[in-house]
Design a protein around this motif. Structure first.
Motif, PDB file in Angstrom:
ATOM      1  N   ARG A 162      -4.183 -14.498  -0.721  1.00 23.73           N
ATOM      2  CA  ARG A 162      -4.517 -13.901  -2.016  1.00 23.73           C
ATOM      3  C   ARG A 162      -3.309 -13.765  -2.924  1.00 23.73           C
ATOM      4  O   ARG A 162      -3.450 -13.809  -4.137  1.00 23.73           O
ATOM      5  CB  ARG A 162      -5.140 -12.520  -1.791  1.00 23.73           C
ATOM      6  CG  ARG A 162      -6.381 -12.568  -0.922  1.00 23.73           C
ATOM      7  CD  ARG A 162      -7.661 -12.011  -1.483  1.00 23.73           C
ATOM      8  NE  ARG A 162      -7.642 -11.254  -2.674  1.00 23.73           N
ATOM      9  CZ  ARG A 162      -7.928  -9.951  -2.762  1.00 23.73           C
ATOM     10  NH1 ARG A 162      -8.220  -9.259  -1.665  1.00 23.73           N
ATOM     11  NH2 ARG A 162      -7.947  -9.346  -3.917  1.00 23.73           N
ATOM     12  N   PHE A 163      -2.106 -13.558  -2.331  1.00 23.59           N
ATOM     13  CA  PHE A 163      -0.911 -13.325  -3.126  1.00 23.59           C
ATOM     14  C   PHE A 163       0.274 -14.083  -2.544  1.00 23.59           C
ATOM     15  O   PHE A 163       0.390 -14.228  -1.322  1.00 23.59           O
ATOM     16  CB  PHE A 163      -0.548 -11.827  -3.155  1.00 23.59           C
ATOM     17  CG  PHE A 163      -1.613 -10.968  -3.769  1.00 23.59           C
ATOM     18  CD1 PHE A 163      -1.647 -10.764  -5.140  1.00 23.59           C
ATOM     19  CD2 PHE A 163      -2.578 -10.360  -2.981  1.00 23.59           C
ATOM     20  CE1 PHE A 163      -2.628  -9.973  -5.711  1.00 23.59           C
ATOM     21  CE2 PHE A 163      -3.562  -9.563  -3.535  1.00 23.59           C
ATOM     22  CZ  PHE A 163      -3.590  -9.374  -4.909  1.00 23.59           C
ATOM     23  N   ILE A 183      -0.988 -11.989   2.324  1.00 23.25           N
ATOM     24  CA  ILE A 183       0.125 -12.038   1.381  1.00 23.25           C
ATOM     25  C   ILE A 183       1.196 -12.902   2.014  1.00 23.25           C
ATOM     26  O   ILE A 183       1.603 -12.673   3.157  1.00 23.25           O
ATOM     27  CB  ILE A 183       0.690 -10.639   1.102  1.00 23.25           C
ATOM     28  CG1 ILE A 183      -0.392  -9.755   0.486  1.00 23.25           C
ATOM     29  CG2 ILE A 183       1.915 -10.719   0.182  1.00 23.25           C
ATOM     30  CD1 ILE A 183      -0.008  -8.296   0.410  1.00 23.25           C
ATOM     31  N   VAL A 184       1.660 -13.917   1.290  1.00 23.80           N
ATOM     32  CA  VAL A 184       2.739 -14.790   1.748  1.00 23.80           C
ATOM     33  C   VAL A 184       3.994 -14.415   0.980  1.00 23.80           C
ATOM     34  O   VAL A 184       3.957 -14.149  -0.218  1.00 23.80           O
ATOM     35  CB  VAL A 184       2.391 -16.284   1.537  1.00 23.80           C
ATOM     36  CG1 VAL A 184       3.576 -17.177   1.859  1.00 23.80           C
ATOM     37  CG2 VAL A 184       1.189 -16.671   2.384  1.00 23.80           C
ATOM     38  N   VAL A 225      -2.495 -15.398  -6.749  1.00 23.51           N
ATOM     39  CA  VAL A 225      -1.692 -14.641  -7.710  1.00 23.51           C
ATOM     40  C   VAL A 225      -0.250 -14.639  -7.217  1.00 23.51           C
ATOM     41  O   VAL A 225       0.030 -14.248  -6.082  1.00 23.51           O
ATOM     42  CB  VAL A 225      -2.216 -13.206  -7.861  1.00 23.51           C
ATOM     43  CG1 VAL A 225      -1.325 -12.400  -8.788  1.00 23.51           C
ATOM     44  CG2 VAL A 225      -3.654 -13.211  -8.364  1.00 23.51           C
ATOM     45  N   LYS A 226       0.663 -15.071  -8.087  1.00 23.46           N
ATOM     46  CA  LYS A 226       2.089 -15.113  -7.749  1.00 23.46           C
ATOM     47  C   LYS A 226       2.795 -13.932  -8.409  1.00 23.46           C
ATOM     48  O   LYS A 226       2.557 -13.644  -9.584  1.00 23.46           O
ATOM     49  CB  LYS A 226       2.692 -16.443  -8.176  1.00 23.46           C
ATOM     50  CG  LYS A 226       2.157 -17.618  -7.349  1.00 23.46           C
ATOM     51  CD  LYS A 226       2.822 -18.936  -7.673  1.00 23.46           C
ATOM     52  CE  LYS A 226       2.370 -19.575  -8.942  1.00 23.46           C
ATOM     53  NZ  LYS A 226       0.944 -19.858  -9.059  1.00 23.46           N
ATOM     54  N   ILE A 227       3.674 -13.277  -7.635  1.00 24.30           N
ATOM     55  CA  ILE A 227       4.363 -12.066  -8.066  1.00 24.30           C
ATOM     56  C   ILE A 227       5.859 -12.252  -7.857  1.00 24.30           C
ATOM     57  O   ILE A 227       6.286 -12.765  -6.829  1.00 24.30           O
ATOM     58  CB  ILE A 227       3.882 -10.845  -7.249  1.00 24.30           C
ATOM     59  CG1 ILE A 227       2.374 -10.644  -7.423  1.00 24.30           C
ATOM     60  CG2 ILE A 227       4.653  -9.585  -7.636  1.00 24.30           C
ATOM     61  CD1 ILE A 227       1.777  -9.645  -6.454  1.00 24.30           C
ATOM     62  N   HIS A 278      -2.434  -2.211  -2.814  1.00 22.94           N
ATOM     63  CA  HIS A 278      -3.253  -1.664  -1.732  1.00 22.94           C
ATOM     64  C   HIS A 278      -4.241  -2.756  -1.357  1.00 22.94           C
ATOM     65  O   HIS A 278      -5.089  -3.143  -2.162  1.00 22.94           O
ATOM     66  CB  HIS A 278      -3.957  -0.385  -2.178  1.00 22.94           C
ATOM     67  CG  HIS A 278      -2.999   0.697  -2.532  1.00 22.94           C
ATOM     68  ND1 HIS A 278      -2.496   1.575  -1.607  1.00 22.94           N
ATOM     69  CD2 HIS A 278      -2.400   1.004  -3.709  1.00 22.94           C
ATOM     70  CE1 HIS A 278      -1.643   2.391  -2.196  1.00 22.94           C
ATOM     71  NE2 HIS A 278      -1.572   2.058  -3.476  1.00 22.94           N
ATOM     72  N   LEU A 279      -4.098  -3.261  -0.151  1.00 24.28           N
ATOM     73  CA  LEU A 279      -4.914  -4.387   0.287  1.00 24.28           C
ATOM     74  C   LEU A 279      -5.265  -4.199   1.755  1.00 24.28           C
ATOM     75  O   LEU A 279      -4.372  -4.006   2.593  1.00 24.28           O
ATOM     76  CB  LEU A 279      -4.145  -5.701   0.089  1.00 24.28           C
ATOM     77  CG  LEU A 279      -4.923  -6.992   0.297  1.00 24.28           C
ATOM     78  CD1 LEU A 279      -5.982  -7.158  -0.791  1.00 24.28           C
ATOM     79  CD2 LEU A 279      -3.980  -8.195   0.275  1.00 24.28           C
ATOM     80  N   GLY A 280      -6.545  -4.214   2.049  1.00 22.06           N
ATOM     81  CA  GLY A 280      -6.983  -4.120   3.437  1.00 22.06           C
ATOM     82  C   GLY A 280      -6.519  -2.866   4.140  1.00 22.06           C
ATOM     83  O   GLY A 280      -6.195  -2.901   5.325  1.00 22.06           O
ATOM     84  N   GLY A 281      -6.481  -1.741   3.426  1.00 18.68           N
ATOM     85  CA  GLY A 281      -6.060  -0.473   4.021  1.00 18.68           C
ATOM     86  C   GLY A 281      -4.563  -0.319   4.173  1.00 18.68           C
ATOM     87  O   GLY A 281      -4.099   0.645   4.784  1.00 18.68           O
ATOM     88  N   LYS A 282      -3.797  -1.231   3.622  1.00 24.85           N
ATOM     89  CA  LYS A 282      -2.336  -1.148   3.714  1.00 24.85           C
ATOM     90  C   LYS A 282      -1.733  -0.905   2.339  1.00 24.85           C
ATOM     91  O   LYS A 282      -2.166  -1.484   1.349  1.00 24.85           O
ATOM     92  CB  LYS A 282      -1.753  -2.435   4.276  1.00 24.85           C
ATOM     93  CG  LYS A 282      -2.136  -2.703   5.716  1.00 24.85           C
ATOM     94  CD  LYS A 282      -1.369  -3.874   6.272  1.00 24.85           C
ATOM     95  CE  LYS A 282      -1.779  -4.179   7.692  1.00 24.85           C
ATOM     96  NZ  LYS A 282      -1.538  -3.102   8.627  1.00 24.85           N
ATOM     97  N   GLU A 283      -0.742  -0.047   2.292  1.00 25.24           N
ATOM     98  CA  GLU A 283       0.077   0.106   1.095  1.00 25.24           C
ATOM     99  C   GLU A 283       1.248  -0.858   1.240  1.00 25.24           C
ATOM    100  O   GLU A 283       2.002  -0.786   2.214  1.00 25.24           O
ATOM    101  CB  GLU A 283       0.607   1.526   0.954  1.00 25.24           C
ATOM    102  CG  GLU A 283       1.531   1.691  -0.233  1.00 25.24           C
ATOM    103  CD  GLU A 283       2.112   3.087  -0.332  1.00 25.24           C
ATOM    104  OE1 GLU A 283       3.332   3.180  -0.543  1.00 25.24           O
ATOM    105  OE2 GLU A 283       1.360   4.069  -0.184  1.00 25.24           O
ATOM    106  N   ILE A 284       1.376  -1.764   0.289  1.00 27.58           N
ATOM    107  CA  ILE A 284       2.431  -2.772   0.348  1.00 27.58           C
ATOM    108  C   ILE A 284       3.314  -2.590  -0.868  1.00 27.58           C
ATOM    109  O   ILE A 284       2.861  -2.744  -2.004  1.00 27.58           O
ATOM    110  CB  ILE A 284       1.825  -4.189   0.404  1.00 27.58           C
ATOM    111  CG1 ILE A 284       0.969  -4.302   1.673  1.00 27.58           C
ATOM    112  CG2 ILE A 284       2.921  -5.250   0.367  1.00 27.58           C
ATOM    113  CD1 ILE A 284      -0.077  -5.349   1.638  1.00 27.58           C
ATOM    114  N   GLN A 285       4.563  -2.217  -0.633  1.00 28.17           N
ATOM    115  CA  GLN A 285       5.510  -1.966  -1.709  1.00 28.17           C
ATOM    116  C   GLN A 285       6.415  -3.180  -1.893  1.00 28.17           C
ATOM    117  O   GLN A 285       6.991  -3.684  -0.923  1.00 28.17           O
ATOM    118  CB  GLN A 285       6.378  -0.749  -1.389  1.00 28.17           C
ATOM    119  CG  GLN A 285       5.601   0.524  -1.215  1.00 28.17           C
ATOM    120  CD  GLN A 285       6.488   1.679  -0.785  1.00 28.17           C
ATOM    121  OE1 GLN A 285       7.711   1.575  -0.718  1.00 28.17           O
ATOM    122  NE2 GLN A 285       5.868   2.805  -0.483  1.00 28.17           N
TER     123      GLN A 285
END
Length: 169
Positions: free
Chosen positions: A57-58, A30-31, A79-81, A120-127
């Motif tokens: 990925r993001f 994630i960038v 995917v851009k957020i 949830h990506l690679g075992g991490k919760e990313i808020q």
């Protein structure tokens, strides 16, 4: 620019006076913030490919200012957020700047949120959190609770007091 590991799995890419966060997981990267230009963003992607060896990925964007969004065009394959106000303000800015329709499409997020988005990506919760107006009316914080790390984009400057007037118009 240079990609520097802060702690395992967390990096900062520095170019001139602007920084971009990078979170590496076992399922991809994630960038945070696309930076000033397509050329700089491509250098960041090259550094990620050579040092982390995971696909991006993001792209999560916080501030709509050009110094953090012109590089978004180098992330057309991810995917851009961004916050819903980020999308609206970025679109208005690009229209003022007379950006082409192709550039607008390349820079705008596909996913928006209002208060928070949890991945949830690679075992991490990313808020991805919106805590109210800051430097702009759409600044977001990316927080990984299990590792107690947060990326705050332009909400913090190491050499000056916050300038929050933009967010309140």
């Amino acid at each position: 620019g240079t990609l520097r590991q802060l702690i395992p799995g967390y990096y900062v890419f520095s170019s001139t006076s602007f920084n971009s966060g990078v979170i590496a997981t076992g399922e991809g990267v994630i960038v945070l913030d696309g930076l000033t230009s397509e050329a700089i963003a491509r250098k960041e992607r090259e550094a990620i490919a050579s040092q982390i060896n995971q696909p991006v990925r993001f792209l999560v964007s916080s501030t709509f200012h050009n110094n953090y969004t012109r590089g978004n065009v180098a992330y057309q394959d991810v995917v851009k957020i961004g916050h819903e106000d980020y999308r609206a303000d970025l679109l208005a800015q690009m229209q003022r700047d007379q950006a082409s329709p192709d550039e607008q499409k390349a820079r705008l997020p596909q996913i928006t949120f209002r208060n928070r988005l949890t991945m949830h990506l690679g075992g991490k919760e990313i808020q991805i959190l919106y805590l109210g107006k800051g430097h702009t009316r759409s600044d977001s914080i990316v927080f990984v609770p299990q590792d107690r790390i947060a990326y705050v984009s332009e909400l913090y400057f190491s050499d000056q007091f916050l300038y929050i007037n933009d967010g309140y118009g």
